[in-house]
Scaffold this motif. Structure first.
Motif, mmCIF file in Angstrom:
data_model
loop_
_atom_site.group_PDB
_atom_site.id
_atom_site.type_symbol
_atom_site.label_atom_id
_atom_site.label_comp_id
_atom_site.label_asym_id
_atom_site.label_seq_id
_atom_site.Cartn_x
_atom_site.Cartn_y
_atom_site.Cartn_z
ATOM 1 N N ILE A 42 0.846 -1.197 0.000
ATOM 2 C CA ILE A 42 0.000 0.000 0.000
ATOM 3 C C ILE A 42 0.876 1.239 0.000
ATOM 4 O O ILE A 42 0.622 2.191 -0.748
ATOM 5 C CB ILE A 42 -0.966 0.001 1.204
ATOM 6 N N GLU A 45 2.185 1.815 -3.399
ATOM 7 C CA GLU A 45 1.129 2.302 -4.285
ATOM 8 C C GLU A 45 0.862 3.781 -4.063
ATOM 9 O O GLU A 45 0.714 4.552 -5.024
ATOM 10 C CB GLU A 45 -0.149 1.489 -4.048
ATOM 11 N N THR A 71 -4.116 9.601 1.808
ATOM 12 C CA THR A 71 -4.290 8.725 0.657
ATOM 13 C C THR A 71 -4.238 7.261 1.092
ATOM 14 O O THR A 71 -5.066 6.445 0.667
ATOM 15 C CB THR A 71 -3.217 9.013 -0.410
ATOM 16 N N ILE A 75 -7.276 4.396 0.811
ATOM 17 C CA ILE A 75 -7.115 3.090 0.154
ATOM 18 C C ILE A 75 -7.477 1.966 1.116
ATOM 19 O O ILE A 75 -8.188 1.021 0.760
ATOM 20 C CB ILE A 75 -5.677 2.921 -0.377
ATOM 21 N N ARG A 79 -10.727 -0.535 0.490
ATOM 22 C CA ARG A 79 -10.490 -1.965 0.254
ATOM 23 C C ARG A 79 -10.779 -2.816 1.486
ATOM 24 O O ARG A 79 -10.603 -4.020 1.462
ATOM 25 C CB ARG A 79 -9.057 -2.182 -0.201
#
Length: 83
Positions: A42, A45, A71, A75, A79
């Motif tokens: 993560i 990313e 951010t 995420i 998810r």
């Protein structure tokens, strides 16, 4: 850690007794490693996402660390990931 988990599973009879503790631990270990790497993936990313906006971030009043954390949090929530 994998061996301790295997021992507990066997002691509590949560798995078949015909499985050797070392074999069970060997099967558990990659699962643990995969879970530990989730947050690293993560982070990678988020870094990649933000790298395309470095010029905008540097030229504004935005704090990179705060933007990174927000951010990442988004995420994780989208998810439904537990870290």
């Amino acid at each position: 850690m994998a061996r301790k988990i295997a021992d507990v599973l066997l002691d509590e009879e949560l798995v078949l007794r015909d499985v050797e503790a070392r074999d069970l631990a060997a099967a558990i270990e990659p699962i643990i490693l995969e879970e530990l790497m989730v947050e690293d993936r993560i982070n990678d990313e988020v870094r990649e996402m933000l790298s395309g906006h470095e010029r905008n971030i540097d030229g504004s009043q935005m704090d990179y660390r705060k933007l990174f954390d927000l951010t990442k949090k988004k995420i994780i929530e989208e998810r439904d990931i537990i870290v």
